[in-house]
Design an enzyme around this catalytic site. Structure first.
Site, PDB file in Angstrom:
ATOM      1  N   ASP A 137       6.470  -5.162  -2.454  1.00 53.55           N
ATOM      2  CA  ASP A 137       6.279  -3.435  -3.023  1.00 53.55           C
ATOM      3  C   ASP A 137       7.521  -2.663  -3.466  1.00 53.55           C
ATOM      4  OD1 ASP A 137       4.602  -1.000  -3.363  1.00 53.55           O
ATOM      5  OD2 ASP A 137       5.835  -0.452  -1.581  1.00 53.55           O
ATOM      6  N   ASP A 169       8.190   1.209  -3.803  1.00 50.26           N
ATOM      7  CA  ASP A 169       8.537   2.632  -3.219  1.00 50.26           C
ATOM      8  C   ASP A 169       8.137   2.534  -1.759  1.00 50.26           C
ATOM      9  OD1 ASP A 169       9.286   4.374  -5.420  1.00 50.26           O
ATOM     10  OD2 ASP A 169       7.229   3.776  -6.301  1.00 50.26           O
ATOM     11  N   ASP A 186       4.557  -1.350   2.481  1.00 50.03           N
ATOM     12  CA  ASP A 186       4.610  -0.175   3.593  1.00 50.03           C
ATOM     13  C   ASP A 186       3.301   0.554   3.567  1.00 50.03           C
ATOM     14  OD1 ASP A 186       5.084   0.894   0.807  1.00 50.03           O
ATOM     15  OD2 ASP A 186       5.473   2.594   1.812  1.00 50.03           O
TER      16      ASP A 186
END
Length: 216
Positions: free
Chosen positions: A9, A11, A165
């Site tokens: 991922d 961001d 995250d």
């Protein structure tokens, strides 16, 4: 395990951008006179495609208001995105993975234009061999991004790992039948990530790098 394809991922996983995303969502709501979500609600939608994120962050948002909301969000985010930094240790970790023979890719809720801009700002473009964005595929947690990357690189799901995250990342990994690694320094709290049953939860880039050294 020996993962040949390592998918990240963007961001909150590689780029320390979660706080900026939250502020941009809240500022866009203020611009449009909409209820302003608290930090927790705004952080929860990070990782989703932009339109989906806005709908979830602001339940009062009407369908006809989505384009204006997206426009104001982009206005605020792009005004300062050049000031955002990678988490400490990210470039060295990625360089080591590439040197060890792993194929690296990105699966992100960003748009294609947004990711290209971020790759240029960060200097990480040469390290990634492929990517999928939310305006090209179904939004997370749909498995399409990972399924397309697996097909593109000609690997098996069992030799692929998704690192992110948010619970959206971990649920996408589960839906694609690949292992998920959660990092707790981004958008979603540790307990929420555990609910998505990742293979491991790592609390820093250093811990993530150490786990990958041992298991990838």
């Amino acid at each position: 395990m020996n993962y040949s394809l390592v998918v990240f991922d963007w961001d909150g996983t590689l780029l320390d951008s979660a706080a900026a995303i939250v502020r941009s969502i809240q500022a866009a709501c203020q611009d449009l006179g909409l209820p302003i979500p608290d930090d927790a609600r705004a952080r929860h939608v990070i990782g989703l495609g932009l339109a989906d994120a806005m709908r979830h962050a602001v339940p009062e948002l009407k369908p006809e208001q989505i384009p204006a909301m997206v426009d104001r969000y982009r206005h605020h985010y792009l005004a300062s995105d050049h000031q955002l930094t990678l988490f400490a240790g990210v470039p060295a970790m990625l360089e080591r993975l590439r040197a060890a023979g792993h194929m690296l890719a990105i699966a992100t809720g960003k748009s294609r234009i947004g990711l290209e801009r971020a790759l240029d700002h960060s200097g990480l473009r040469p390290l990634f061999m492929g990517s999928r964005c939310a305006d090209e595929c179904h939004s997370k947690p749909h498995p399409q991004m990972l399924e397309e990357l697996i097909l593109e690189f000609g690997v098996e799901a069992a030799s692929t790992v998704m690192i992110g995250d948010t619970s959206h990342d971990m649920l996408m990994a589960r839906n694609a039948r690949v292992d998920g690694l959660a990092v707790t320094y981004g958008a979603h709290p540790h307990a929420h990530l555990l609910d998505s049953a990742p293979r491991a939860c790592l609390h820093s880039v250093a811990e993530l790098d150490a786990w990958l050294r041992q298991n990838a």
